[in-house]
Every structure is written in structure tokens, then in C-alpha cells.
Design a protein around this motif. Structure first.
Motif, PDB file in Angstrom:
ATOM      1  N   PRO A 244     108.436  30.646 117.786  1.00  0.00           N
ATOM      2  CA  PRO A 244     108.464  29.451 117.450  1.00  0.00           C
ATOM      3  C   PRO A 244     109.113  28.242 118.224  1.00  0.00           C
ATOM      4  CG  PRO A 244     110.330  30.715 116.609  1.00  0.00           C
ATOM      5  CD  PRO A 244     109.352  31.543 117.198  1.00  0.00           C
ATOM      6  N   ARG A 245     108.787  26.908 118.104  1.00  0.00           N
ATOM      7  CA  ARG A 245     109.115  26.015 119.011  1.00  0.00           C
ATOM      8  C   ARG A 245     110.464  25.490 118.614  1.00  0.00           C
ATOM      9  NH1 ARG A 245     103.364  22.251 118.110  1.00  0.00           N
ATOM     10  NH2 ARG A 245     102.039  23.597 119.054  1.00  0.00           N
ATOM     11  N   VAL A 246     111.112  25.714 117.584  1.00  0.00           N
ATOM     12  CA  VAL A 246     112.255  25.340 117.151  1.00  0.00           C
ATOM     13  C   VAL A 246     113.286  26.435 117.589  1.00  0.00           C
ATOM     14  CG1 VAL A 246     111.635  24.126 115.104  1.00  0.00           C
ATOM     15  CG2 VAL A 246     112.039  26.298 114.865  1.00  0.00           C
ATOM     16  N   GLY A 247     114.529  26.037 117.744  1.00  0.00           N
ATOM     17  CA  GLY A 247     115.502  26.865 118.332  1.00  0.00           C
ATOM     18  C   GLY A 247     115.906  28.042 117.188  1.00  0.00           C
ATOM     19  N   ILE A 248     115.947  29.225 117.825  1.00  0.00           N
ATOM     20  CA  ILE A 248     116.391  30.251 116.822  1.00  0.00           C
ATOM     21  C   ILE A 248     117.765  30.866 117.301  1.00  0.00           C
ATOM     22  CG2 ILE A 248     115.588  32.782 116.162  1.00  0.00           C
ATOM     23  CD1 ILE A 248     114.144  30.636 115.139  1.00  0.00           C
ATOM     24  N   ARG A 249     118.537  31.148 116.240  1.00  0.00           N
ATOM     25  CA  ARG A 249     119.807  31.699 116.521  1.00  0.00           C
ATOM     26  C   ARG A 249     119.813  33.360 116.855  1.00  0.00           C
ATOM     27  NH1 ARG A 249     124.423  28.836 112.876  1.00  0.00           N
ATOM     28  NH2 ARG A 249     125.495  30.560 113.921  1.00  0.00           N
ATOM     29  N   ASP A 250     120.194  33.767 117.912  1.00  0.00           N
ATOM     30  CA  ASP A 250     119.833  35.329 118.204  1.00  0.00           C
ATOM     31  C   ASP A 250     121.044  35.870 117.319  1.00  0.00           C
ATOM     32  OD1 ASP A 250     117.718  34.984 119.630  1.00  0.00           O
ATOM     33  OD2 ASP A 250     118.784  34.463 121.508  1.00  0.00           O
ATOM     34  N   ASP A 251     122.161  35.151 117.125  1.00  0.00           N
ATOM     35  CA  ASP A 251     123.217  35.852 116.499  1.00  0.00           C
ATOM     36  C   ASP A 251     123.104  36.002 115.101  1.00  0.00           C
ATOM     37  OD1 ASP A 251     123.416  33.014 116.555  1.00  0.00           O
ATOM     38  OD2 ASP A 251     125.557  33.188 115.902  1.00  0.00           O
ATOM     39  N   VAL A 252     121.989  35.502 114.400  1.00  0.00           N
ATOM     40  CA  VAL A 252     121.654  35.584 113.037  1.00  0.00           C
ATOM     41  C   VAL A 252     120.554  36.161 112.420  1.00  0.00           C
ATOM     42  CG1 VAL A 252     121.625  34.369 110.735  1.00  0.00           C
ATOM     43  CG2 VAL A 252     123.089  33.329 112.571  1.00  0.00           C
ATOM     44  N   PRO A 253     120.357  37.565 112.495  1.00  0.00           N
ATOM     45  CA  PRO A 253     119.134  38.335 112.385  1.00  0.00           C
ATOM     46  C   PRO A 253     118.071  37.809 111.178  1.00  0.00           C
ATOM     47  CG  PRO A 253     121.010  39.654 112.710  1.00  0.00           C
ATOM     48  CD  PRO A 253     121.564  38.407 112.366  1.00  0.00           C
ATOM     49  N   ILE A 254     118.627  37.154 110.199  1.00  0.00           N
ATOM     50  CA  ILE A 254     117.838  36.508 109.344  1.00  0.00           C
ATOM     51  C   ILE A 254     117.005  35.464 109.688  1.00  0.00           C
ATOM     52  CG2 ILE A 254     119.038  37.994 107.479  1.00  0.00           C
ATOM     53  CD1 ILE A 254     120.056  35.020 106.728  1.00  0.00           C
ATOM     54  N   HIS A 255     117.604  34.676 110.680  1.00  0.00           N
ATOM     55  CA  HIS A 255     116.925  33.370 110.799  1.00  0.00           C
ATOM     56  C   HIS A 255     115.435  33.173 110.870  1.00  0.00           C
ATOM     57  CE1 HIS A 255     117.696  29.330 113.419  1.00  0.00           C
ATOM     58  NE2 HIS A 255     117.073  29.179 112.264  1.00  0.00           N
ATOM     59  N   LEU A 256     115.034  33.881 111.809  1.00  0.00           N
ATOM     60  CA  LEU A 256     113.431  33.955 112.128  1.00  0.00           C
ATOM     61  C   LEU A 256     112.654  34.657 110.949  1.00  0.00           C
ATOM     62  CD1 LEU A 256     110.936  33.467 113.755  1.00  0.00           C
ATOM     63  CD2 LEU A 256     111.489  35.671 114.971  1.00  0.00           C
ATOM     64  N   PRO A 257     113.052  35.744 110.251  1.00  0.00           N
ATOM     65  CA  PRO A 257     112.231  35.832 108.679  1.00  0.00           C
ATOM     66  C   PRO A 257     112.233  34.552 107.894  1.00  0.00           C
ATOM     67  CG  PRO A 257     113.651  37.736 109.652  1.00  0.00           C
ATOM     68  CD  PRO A 257     113.907  36.761 110.518  1.00  0.00           C
ATOM     69  N   VAL A 258     113.603  34.258 107.656  1.00  0.00           N
ATOM     70  CA  VAL A 258     113.595  33.392 106.503  1.00  0.00           C
ATOM     71  C   VAL A 258     112.778  31.900 107.059  1.00  0.00           C
ATOM     72  CG1 VAL A 258     115.264  31.481 105.467  1.00  0.00           C
ATOM     73  CG2 VAL A 258     115.810  33.752 105.737  1.00  0.00           C
ATOM     74  N   LEU A 259     112.808  31.573 108.373  1.00  0.00           N
ATOM     75  CA  LEU A 259     111.995  30.643 108.892  1.00  0.00           C
ATOM     76  C   LEU A 259     110.717  30.784 108.583  1.00  0.00           C
ATOM     77  CD1 LEU A 259     111.725  27.862 110.553  1.00  0.00           C
ATOM     78  CD2 LEU A 259     111.899  29.074 112.715  1.00  0.00           C
ATOM     79  N   ILE A 260     110.175  31.886 108.905  1.00  0.00           N
ATOM     80  CA  ILE A 260     108.702  32.231 108.686  1.00  0.00           C
ATOM     81  C   ILE A 260     108.438  32.085 107.260  1.00  0.00           C
ATOM     82  CG2 ILE A 260     106.965  34.265 108.749  1.00  0.00           C
ATOM     83  CD1 ILE A 260     108.481  35.363 111.286  1.00  0.00           C
ATOM     84  N   ALA A 261     109.122  32.552 106.356  1.00  0.00           N
ATOM     85  CA  ALA A 261     108.863  32.405 104.790  1.00  0.00           C
ATOM     86  C   ALA A 261     108.938  31.130 104.543  1.00  0.00           C
ATOM     87  CB  ALA A 261     109.994  33.286 104.019  1.00  0.00           C
ATOM     88  N   HIS A 262     109.758  30.147 105.066  1.00  0.00           N
ATOM     89  CA  HIS A 262     109.826  28.680 104.844  1.00  0.00           C
ATOM     90  C   HIS A 262     108.767  28.369 105.142  1.00  0.00           C
ATOM     91  CE1 HIS A 262     111.254  24.616 104.323  1.00  0.00           C
ATOM     92  NE2 HIS A 262     110.884  24.306 105.780  1.00  0.00           N
ATOM     93  N   ALA A 263     107.857  28.702 106.328  1.00  0.00           N
ATOM     94  CA  ALA A 263     106.727  27.794 106.827  1.00  0.00           C
ATOM     95  C   ALA A 263     105.721  28.377 105.992  1.00  0.00           C
ATOM     96  CB  ALA A 263     106.405  28.389 108.328  1.00  0.00           C
ATOM     97  N   ALA A 264     105.402  29.593 105.676  1.00  0.00           N
ATOM     98  CA  ALA A 264     104.435  30.102 104.663  1.00  0.00           C
ATOM     99  C   ALA A 264     104.374  29.442 103.250  1.00  0.00           C
ATOM    100  CB  ALA A 264     104.764  31.581 104.480  1.00  0.00           C
ATOM    101  N   ALA A 265     105.722  29.086 102.793  1.00  0.00           N
ATOM    102  CA  ALA A 265     105.827  28.577 101.522  1.00  0.00           C
ATOM    103  C   ALA A 265     105.533  26.951 101.535  1.00  0.00           C
ATOM    104  CB  ALA A 265     107.354  28.626 100.791  1.00  0.00           C
ATOM    105  N   GLY A 266     105.917  26.602 102.722  1.00  0.00           N
ATOM    106  CA  GLY A 266     105.599  24.938 102.823  1.00  0.00           C
ATOM    107  C   GLY A 266     104.135  24.937 103.173  1.00  0.00           C
ATOM    108  N   GLY A 267     103.313  25.877 103.696  1.00  0.00           N
ATOM    109  CA  GLY A 267     102.148  25.744 103.857  1.00  0.00           C
ATOM    110  C   GLY A 267     101.245  25.612 102.584  1.00  0.00           C
ATOM    111  N   ILE A 268     101.718  26.527 101.836  1.00  0.00           N
ATOM    112  CA  ILE A 268     101.103  26.714 100.544  1.00  0.00           C
ATOM    113  C   ILE A 268     101.409  25.416  99.898  1.00  0.00           C
ATOM    114  CG2 ILE A 268     101.083  27.690  97.870  1.00  0.00           C
ATOM    115  CD1 ILE A 268     102.030  30.299  99.590  1.00  0.00           C
ATOM    116  N   ALA A 269     102.493  24.795  99.742  1.00  0.00           N
ATOM    117  CA  ALA A 269     102.593  23.431  98.842  1.00  0.00           C
ATOM    118  C   ALA A 269     101.725  22.380  99.638  1.00  0.00           C
ATOM    119  CB  ALA A 269     104.199  23.166  99.203  1.00  0.00           C
TER     120      ALA A 269
END
Length: 231
Positions: A44-69
Motif C-alpha cells: 500500500p502507498r500509505v505507511g504501515i506500522r510493522d509493530d502492529v500486525p493487524i494494521h494491514l488486514p484492517v486497512l484492506i478490510a476498510h478499503a474493501a468496505a469503502g469500495g462497496i460504499a
């Protein structure tokens, strides 16, 4: 002399249809260009926090839901669908709320808290996500109460928040372009610093200007046009 109300002009209705079509085209274009890379696992183009494992999966879920909206939202404002296919309109509304905004806003708050873009971006994104969810809930409650005028107003506010995903990218490109002459002098050749300023400005601009625009539109729409007439 007395004031008489004039009927809305057909040109206004035509402008409204054009505006809805432009929003729909822009929304679909952003979804097709921005969401697939997240789903394909592209960095992803935005910064991902490597110390927080859920950051990327939650970002992907947010992108998918935002795409639906974004995909569903504009089509709720097509008058032909509302009038001729009310059942389709209701289904689209449920998908928009339950498949787009509800998961999108909740995951968006998590993504906002974890953002690496700084405190202004964090606060701006949290405010947007809360407003996004609030307007959708108000729109749902209004339609359940059969207050269709209020439902339309809250849906317009909700769509303005949804469309921030589009205007953010427009403003980001614009803010980068206008700052490029400052890259060597002001930023010392540091493009990342220039991008950070442009990104923060685009976030704030997309939220503030979208919501300001829709409130001005609603005020003008709610004020009847008055013309002078003979007493």
C-alpha cells in the motif's frame, strides 16, 4: 406587490442528473484503480506500522468496505431506480449501510488511530468515520419513520463523506503539483516531506470542503425561490 413562489426549473433537474452521473463515474473509477491493489496484496502507498500486525488486514478490510460504499452509494440517487425499482433501491441501501459504511467506518477508526501520517490526519479520519456512521444511522432511522425528506438529506451528507475518498486523491495530486517548485528550495529535495504536507492538506480539504459543499447545497435547496408578483 407580493412574493410568489416559482416552480423549479427543468435545467436544475438536468444539472442534478449530470452531477449524480459524474459522482457515479468518479466513484467507480476510484474503486477500480485504488481497491484492487489492496485485495491483491500489493504494497500500500500509505505507511504501515510493522509493530502492529493487524494494521494491514484492517486497512484492506476498510478499503474493501469503502469500495462497496463508493460503488453502491451514487446509484441510490438515480431517480429512475427510486421511482421504477423501489425494491432495488432498498436493497442498495442495505448493502450501502451494512456492507459499506458499518464495516468501513469501524475499521476506518482503527486505521485512523494507527496512521503514520500524524495527529492531524488521525483526528480528521476519526471525525470523518464517526460522521460517516452517524449520517448513515440517521438516514436509516428517517426512512424507517417514513420521513423521506430527512432521509434524503442525511443520505446526501453520508454520500459527501463517502465521496471524500475521491476528492482526497484529487486534492493530493493538486497539492503535490503546486508544491513541486518548492521541492529543492523549501523541502531541500525531500519529496517525502512534500508528500506528507500534501497528504495532510488533502485529507483536511476533502473532508471540510465536501461537507461544506453539501450543507450549502441543502440550505439552497431548502430555500424556496421567490420572485416579485403583482398584488
Amino acid at each position: 406587490m407580493s412574493a410568489t413562489l416559482t416552480a423549479p426549473k427543468r435545467s436544475g433537474s438536468r444539472r442534478g442528473r449530470i452531477a449524480v452521473a459524474v459522482v457515479a463515474i468518479a466513484s467507480v473509477a476510484i474503486v477500480l484503480s485504488a481497491v484492487p491493489p489492496y485485495l491483491a496484496g500489493v504494497e500500500p502507498r500509505v505507511g504501515i506500522r510493522d509493530d502492529v500486525p493487524i494494521h494491514l488486514p484492517v486497512l484492506i478490510a476498510h478499503a474493501a468496505a469503502g469500495g462497496i460504499a463508493l460503488l453502491v452509494g451514487p446509484f441510490q440517487f438515480f431517480g429512475s431506480i427510486r421511482r421504477r425499482h423501489p425494491r432495488v433501491h432498498r436493497v442498495l441501501g442495505r448493502v450501502y449501510l451494512l456492507g459499506g459504511i458499518l464495516p468501513g467506518a469501524l475499521t476506518g477508526i482503527v486505521v485512523a488511530v494507527l496512521t503514520t501520517a500524524g495527529p492531524i490526519a488521525l483526528v480528521s479520519f476519526v471525525v470523518l468515520d464517526v460522521f460517516w456512521l452517524y449520517t448513515a444511522v440517521r438516514a436509516y432511522r428517517a426512512v424507517r419513520a417514513r420521513d423521506f425528506a430527512a432521509h434524503e438529506r442525511w443520505m446526501l451528507r453520508s454520500m459527501a463523506a463517502t465521496f471524500a475518498a475521491v476528492t482526497l486523491r484529487v486534492y493530493l495530486g493538486l497539492f503535490i503539483a503546486v508544491q513541486l517548485p518548492l521541492l529543492d528550495g523549501f523541502y531541500g529535495g525531500d519529496f517525502d516531506a512534500l508528500f506528507s504536507v500534501a497528504y495532510t492538506g488533502a485529507i483536511v480539504g476533502s473532508i471540510v470542503l465536501n461537507l461544506l459543499f453539501i450543507e450549502i447545497y441543502l440550505r439552497r435547496k431548502g430555500s424556496p425561490r421567490i420572485s416579485a408578483g403583482a398584488a
